[in-house]
Design a protein around this motif. Structure first.
Motif, PDB file in Angstrom:
ATOM      1  N   GLY A   1      -8.462  -6.518  -2.595  1.00 34.13           N
ATOM      2  CA  GLY A   1      -8.466  -5.099  -2.266  1.00 34.13           C
ATOM      3  C   GLY A   1      -8.143  -4.269  -3.500  1.00 34.13           C
ATOM      4  O   GLY A   1      -8.714  -3.198  -3.720  1.00 34.13           O
ATOM      5  N   ARG A   2      -7.228  -4.777  -4.323  1.00 26.89           N
ATOM      6  CA  ARG A   2      -6.864  -4.090  -5.563  1.00 26.89           C
ATOM      7  C   ARG A   2      -8.004  -4.143  -6.576  1.00 26.89           C
ATOM      8  O   ARG A   2      -8.373  -3.133  -7.173  1.00 26.89           O
ATOM      9  N   ALA A   3      -8.568  -5.337  -6.804  1.00 25.64           N
ATOM     10  CA  ALA A   3      -9.541  -5.520  -7.875  1.00 25.64           C
ATOM     11  C   ALA A   3     -10.909  -4.940  -7.523  1.00 25.64           C
ATOM     12  O   ALA A   3     -11.568  -4.344  -8.380  1.00 25.64           O
ATOM     13  N   ILE A   4     -11.363  -5.122  -6.291  1.00 23.70           N
ATOM     14  CA  ILE A   4     -12.723  -4.704  -5.900  1.00 23.70           C
ATOM     15  C   ILE A   4     -12.728  -3.304  -5.299  1.00 23.70           C
ATOM     16  O   ILE A   4     -13.590  -2.483  -5.609  1.00 23.70           O
ATOM     17  N   GLY A   5     -11.755  -2.999  -4.439  1.00 24.20           N
ATOM     18  CA  GLY A   5     -11.712  -1.685  -3.799  1.00 24.20           C
ATOM     19  C   GLY A   5     -10.917  -0.655  -4.571  1.00 24.20           C
ATOM     20  O   GLY A   5     -10.864   0.507  -4.157  1.00 24.20           O
ATOM     21  N   LYS A   6     -10.255  -1.061  -5.699  1.00 21.29           N
ATOM     22  CA  LYS A   6      -9.411  -0.147  -6.484  1.00 21.29           C
ATOM     23  C   LYS A   6      -8.290   0.443  -5.626  1.00 21.29           C
ATOM     24  O   LYS A   6      -7.857   1.580  -5.829  1.00 21.29           O
ATOM     25  N   LEU A   7      -7.832  -0.323  -4.644  1.00 19.98           N
ATOM     26  CA  LEU A   7      -6.804   0.159  -3.730  1.00 19.98           C
ATOM     27  C   LEU A   7      -5.417   0.016  -4.343  1.00 19.98           C
ATOM     28  O   LEU A   7      -5.143  -0.912  -5.104  1.00 19.98           O
ATOM     29  N   SER A   8      -4.554   0.931  -3.972  1.00 20.48           N
ATOM     30  CA  SER A   8      -3.156   0.851  -4.370  1.00 20.48           C
ATOM     31  C   SER A   8      -2.390   0.046  -3.323  1.00 20.48           C
ATOM     32  O   SER A   8      -2.838  -0.115  -2.180  1.00 20.48           O
ATOM     33  N   PHE A   9      -1.212  -0.452  -3.701  1.00 20.14           N
ATOM     34  CA  PHE A   9      -0.313  -1.006  -2.700  1.00 20.14           C
ATOM     35  C   PHE A   9       0.128   0.125  -1.764  1.00 20.14           C
ATOM     36  O   PHE A   9       0.343   1.261  -2.194  1.00 20.14           O
ATOM     37  N   GLU A  10       0.280  -0.193  -0.490  1.00 16.33           N
ATOM     38  CA  GLU A  10       0.732   0.802   0.483  1.00 16.33           C
ATOM     39  C   GLU A  10       2.222   0.642   0.772  1.00 16.33           C
ATOM     40  O   GLU A  10       2.689   0.859   1.880  1.00 16.33           O
ATOM     41  N   TRP A  11       2.945   0.231  -0.262  1.00 17.31           N
ATOM     42  CA  TRP A  11       4.409   0.226  -0.238  1.00 17.31           C
ATOM     43  C   TRP A  11       4.849   0.743  -1.602  1.00 17.31           C
ATOM     44  O   TRP A  11       4.054   0.876  -2.528  1.00 17.31           O
ATOM     45  N   TYR A  12       6.099   1.062  -1.746  1.00 18.60           N
ATOM     46  CA  TYR A  12       6.597   1.443  -3.060  1.00 18.60           C
ATOM     47  C   TYR A  12       8.004   0.892  -3.233  1.00 18.60           C
ATOM     48  O   TYR A  12       8.753   0.706  -2.279  1.00 18.60           O
ATOM     49  N   PHE A  13       8.323   0.602  -4.460  1.00 14.52           N
ATOM     50  CA  PHE A  13       9.656   0.128  -4.799  1.00 14.52           C
ATOM     51  C   PHE A  13      10.090   0.911  -6.027  1.00 14.52           C
ATOM     52  O   PHE A  13       9.578   0.706  -7.120  1.00 14.52           O
TER      53      PHE A  13
END
Length: 894
Positions: free
Chosen positions: A766-778
């Protein structure tokens, strides 16, 4: 008449005679020693483990003796003893005023000492005589976070002391634990000696002629130790000027030694003459225009020296000698000292794989099972895979400009180019010599094909109520034009011509946002009254006219690395230092010339011969479904697998091509939509690494040790058709994640760290192909100086992802039309992964999708799966768009 320094032989005879008398008469050397002077000692321990005893309620202790060994033999020992308060658990401490790290192993009763460095000087009268040796004990407190946590003791015992300097090893049970430098400054006590006082002043420079403008000069004489600070003197550095000469007392005719830090810089005799004597000091270190330190004199700056304590040995660009390279690799392989690159370590030749069908071709051509049941290459008998040429005695392969190949292997020629990528390590200032800063530094303006200087990138406007605007602007532009920019590079070697540098694609994709962030940051820095920037002193304390502005450091996670980093860094670093040093009564504004910034190439290329890739080195197809031009080509670089069978089983499980594991803990890439419906758009490849080097992320060391990206680039080169790269580790624990570019910054998947590795692969794709971010944060505090970090810039790629927006309005515009009943698509706070505090208010589209948590299912409440949440619509659309960007549009599915 001036007394002469006695020969070394006479001194040794006198010392031996003294020791014989002392054995019979006294434990104190102060009354009997026929010499005056001192012994200075520098003890260095990079990494040593010593026995210890730890208790929760009692005083813990650790003690070890190290032999002092030189080529001439063993001439003493150093004993260390530590006593700790109850409850001490280790960590960074201060010992004898110097930093060190103490790692506690309470179970194994061991203490590991790292980075210990102690200097001390003792007058000869402070030594005592014991069993044919002279001995000195030094005590100090151990301080941690401002509190005393224990006590330390050093015992130095010498069985021989001769005038001059000795550099020796510290050994324990035959192993080298560190090094020691001992300088004995001894003069004979002569009857009717005359005491004198001399005054000194002089300039201080490095051995290559650069001025040294800070530090301390120490002088050791028969009268004791004296010191004076080094201060700027015009464009030089010196001591004893401005009416404050260095005052030194001692015996007339005796020698005095001048030291800068731990290096002897000069030696003169005390005289009875009046006035200030000029003694210019040359420190035996090599420095750049910014005076980088190189304390082991191997030519590699301390900040980049991975192997300290080489002490003038021939080293490679990392500061490692052949002995150290072999030690780091458990004395396996070989090391060769080359004329141009210094020592090069080569791994041992792996044993030939065995086979059980002699004199037959094996399934993977050109592999052949020889008479002795070892696998060799024989393309003449076994042929070659499609696209490869045979190189045998009968059909030699002779690439242009290269030697012919006849080894029986199969090769494919790939057009290549030498590639050096810029990184965030840079220096800017007038009159710099980039080659002196380091062999990998590149002179940006000197080599610019457009012959630009800094004026091309920065527009200056001047407003002044007192007139003289043209003169002021001309002065600023002259300073801009005089700047040299030295940027460090990482040489990837010869790679396929289409290879990009890390961060290059992300920089271009986010260029407009980069320019906006850069201008915003500059406006923020230089919005103070009268043109004085807010926080300028914290950003750069060096005036541009006389020195340099050093580079900013950027967080690697969530930031655009590479070219954007150095452009933002050197512009802001430069402007801060410029404004901090002049024109405080003038209103000055700055603009960024985005057109010129866009022309910057974040790399240097050089010619290379065609790259020959062997069939046995190239990637193997796991799943081949058509022309790579029309497919998403996913490459696994495998490391740490014990057998090919284990690797094949792992990849099969990670993919779940049949979709049979959907809804179970064994879900894989093709278990879930949209990958499940689009699996015909993929080719899958694999290549075994044969072993890579790991190191911890310096920004986030808690994330674990990651593989060397330069090594991974070499393995990826063997699969020219790859679109997305995943490094798959079966042995090393680290936090799985993807870089900014799917090829130049591979995804990293750690099997030991992932209880659900197939689900983790789904998230990474999802990150590499869809350029999506994580939907959590730390939220974290990066290990960088806050005043030297461009916060706005580091969040650009997070805000530009399809599933993470800076505010509700941006989210409403992006996916407001997709809102669904039940909250599967909505507006939820927090996304961005390892991020700054801004990410707490960023908006994500789902409560819990694959991009949030790979182990849970959230309806009314969240619980551990199976079943698990899918990607949901916003993320699925982004992934579909990414698949189509890599491959030709796939046929619609029912």
């Amino acid at each position: 008449m001036r007394s002469r320094k006695p020969s070394k032989l006479i001194l040794l005879i006198a010392i031996v005679a003294f020791m014989a008398v002392a054995l019979l008469s006294s434990d104190s050397m102060a009354d009997l020693l026929p010499f005056t002077g001192n012994i200075s000692v520098n003890i260095r321990i990079a990494n040593a483990t010593i026995p210890a005893s730890f208790g929760a309620q009692t005083i813990s202790s650790a003690e070890q003796s190290f032999s002092i060994v030189s080529p001439a033999g063993n001439f003493g020992e150093v004993s260390l003893r530590f006593a700790f308060n109850p409850g001490f658990t280790g960590g960074a401490v201060q010992i004898f005023g110097s930093s060190a790290s103490l790692d506690v192993d309470a179970i194994g009763n061991r203490l590991t000492i790292r980075g210990f460095n102690k200097n001390f000087v003792s007058q000869l009268g402070e030594f005592s005589f014991l069993e044919g040796a002279i001995e000195r004990q030094v005590f100090t407190d151990i301080i941690q976070e401002g509190k005393k946590v224990g006590e330390a003791r050093i015992v130095l015992r010498l069985t021989a002391a001769e005038p001059g300097e000795r550099i020796a090893e510290l050994r324990s049970e035959g192993s080298v634990a560190g090094a020691v430098t001992i300088r004995a400054n001894m003069e004979p006590l002569i009857d009717q000696t005359q005491g004198v006082t001399n005054l000194f002043a002089g300039f201080v420079s490095s051995q290559n002629g650069n001025p040294i403008r800070s530090g301390t000069v120490r002088v050791i004489s028969t009268g004791g130790e004296f010191s004076a600070p080094i201060r700027p003197v015009g464009d030089k550095g010196g001591f004893g000027f401005l009416g404050n000469p260095l005052v030194v007392s001692g015996i007339a005719g005796s020698n005095v030694a001048f030291f800068v830090e731990d290096f002897k810089a000069a030696e003169v005799q005390l005289t009875s003459e009046q006035g200030v004597r000029e003694v210019n000091l040359v420190v035996p270190i090599t420095t750049s225009g910014v005076n980088f330190a190189d304390w082991d004199l191997d030519g590699v700056p301390n900040g980049r020296d991975k192997c300290p304590e080489t002490w003038r040995a021939r080293v490679n660009s990392d500061g490692c000698s052949c002995a150290q390279l072999l030690a780091l690799n458990d004395n396996k392989g070989s090391c060769e000292e080359t004329a141009d690159k210094g020592p090069i370590w080569r791994p041992p030749e792996p044993p030939r794989p065995k086979c059980d069908s002699p004199n037959t071709c094996l399934p993977r051509s050109p592999d052949y099972c020889a008479e002795d049941e070892t696998v060799v290459q024989n393309c003449g008998l076994c042929g070659c895979p499609a696209g490869f040429e045979c190189a045998s005695e009968d059909t030699p392969l002779c690439p242009e400009g290269q030697e012919c190949i006849t080894d029986g292997g199969c090769y494919k020629a790939v057009e290549s180019v030498g590639l050096k990528c810029f990184n965030n390590n840079y220096v800017i200032g007038p009159g710099l010599n980039c080659s002196q800063i380091g062999p990998s530094f590149y002179d940006f303006f000197e080599n610019d094909p457009l012959k630009r200087n800094l004026n091309a990138f920065v527009g200056v406007k001047v407003k002044s109520t007192f007139g003289g605007k043209k003169k002021i602007k001309k002065g600023i532009m002259a300073k801009l034009a005089a700047q040299k920019l030295c940027i460090d590079t990482t040489d990837l070697g010869c790679v396929p011509k289409d290879t990009k540098c890390p961060g290059e694609v992300a920089f271009r994709d986010n260029f407009n946002e980069v320019i906006v962030a850069l201008q915003t940051q500059i406006n923020r820095l230089f919005s103070g009254a009268g043109g004085t920037p807010l926080g300028a002193a914290a950003t750069s304390s060096v005036a541009l006219g006389s020195g340099v502005a050093t580079g900013l450091t950027f967080a690697q996670i969530g930031a655009v690395a590479g070219p954007a980093g150095y452009i933002v860094g050197f512009l802001i670093g430069f402007l801060a230092s410029l404004i901090a040093s002049a024109f405080v009564s003038v209103d000055i504004s700055y603009g960024i010339n985005s057109a010129q910034v866009e022309l910057v190439q974040p790399k240097v290329t050089y010619p290379c011969d065609a790259l020959l890739i062997g069939a046995n080195e190239s990637c193997s197809p796991v799943l081949y479904q058509g022309d790579p031009e029309d497919k998403v080509d996913l490459l696994f670089i495998a490391d740490g697998f014990e057998s090919e069978l284990e690797l094949n089983r792992t990849i099969s499980s990670l993919l779940d091509y049949g979709g049979n594991a959907s809804g179970t803990i064994y879900e894989g890439l093709f278990s879930r939509a949209p990958f499940k419906q689009e699996k015909s758009a993929f080719n899958i490849w694999v290549v075994s690494s044969g072993g890579v080097n790991y190191s911890k992320d310096p920004i986030h060391p808690s994330r674990g040790a990651y593989p060397d990206l330069k090594q991974l680039q070499k393995f990826a080169t063997n699969c020219p058709d790859r679109d997305v790269v995943v490094f798959l580790s079966a042995k090393e624990k680290f936090q799985s994640d993807c870089g900014l570019d799917p090829v130049t910054s591979p995804c990293m998947l750690s099997l030991p760290s992932e209880p659900h590795p197939g689900r983790a692969l789904l998230q990474l794709m999802g990150r590499a192909i869809g350029k999506l971010s994580f939907e959590w944060y730390f939220e974290i505090e990066p290990k960088v100086i806050p005043s030297r970090r461009v916060d706005e810039f580091s969040l650009i790629t997070v805000r530009n992802s399809p599933n993470c927006k800076a505010n509700r309005a941006a989210a409403q515009k992006e996916w407001g039309s997709l809102l669904q009943a039940g909250g599967t698509i909505g507006f939820y706070d927090g996304c961005g992964g390892v991020c700054g505090k801004d990410c707490a208010s960023y908006i994500r589209p789902t409560r819990n999708s694959v991009m949030n948590n790979v182990t849970q299912r959230c309806t009314d409440s969240c619980r551990e799966g199976p079943p698990y949440d899918p990607f949901y619509l916003v993320n699925e659309q982004a992934i579909l768009e990414g698949i189509q960007n890599f491959a030709s549009p796939v046929n619609a599915h029912p």
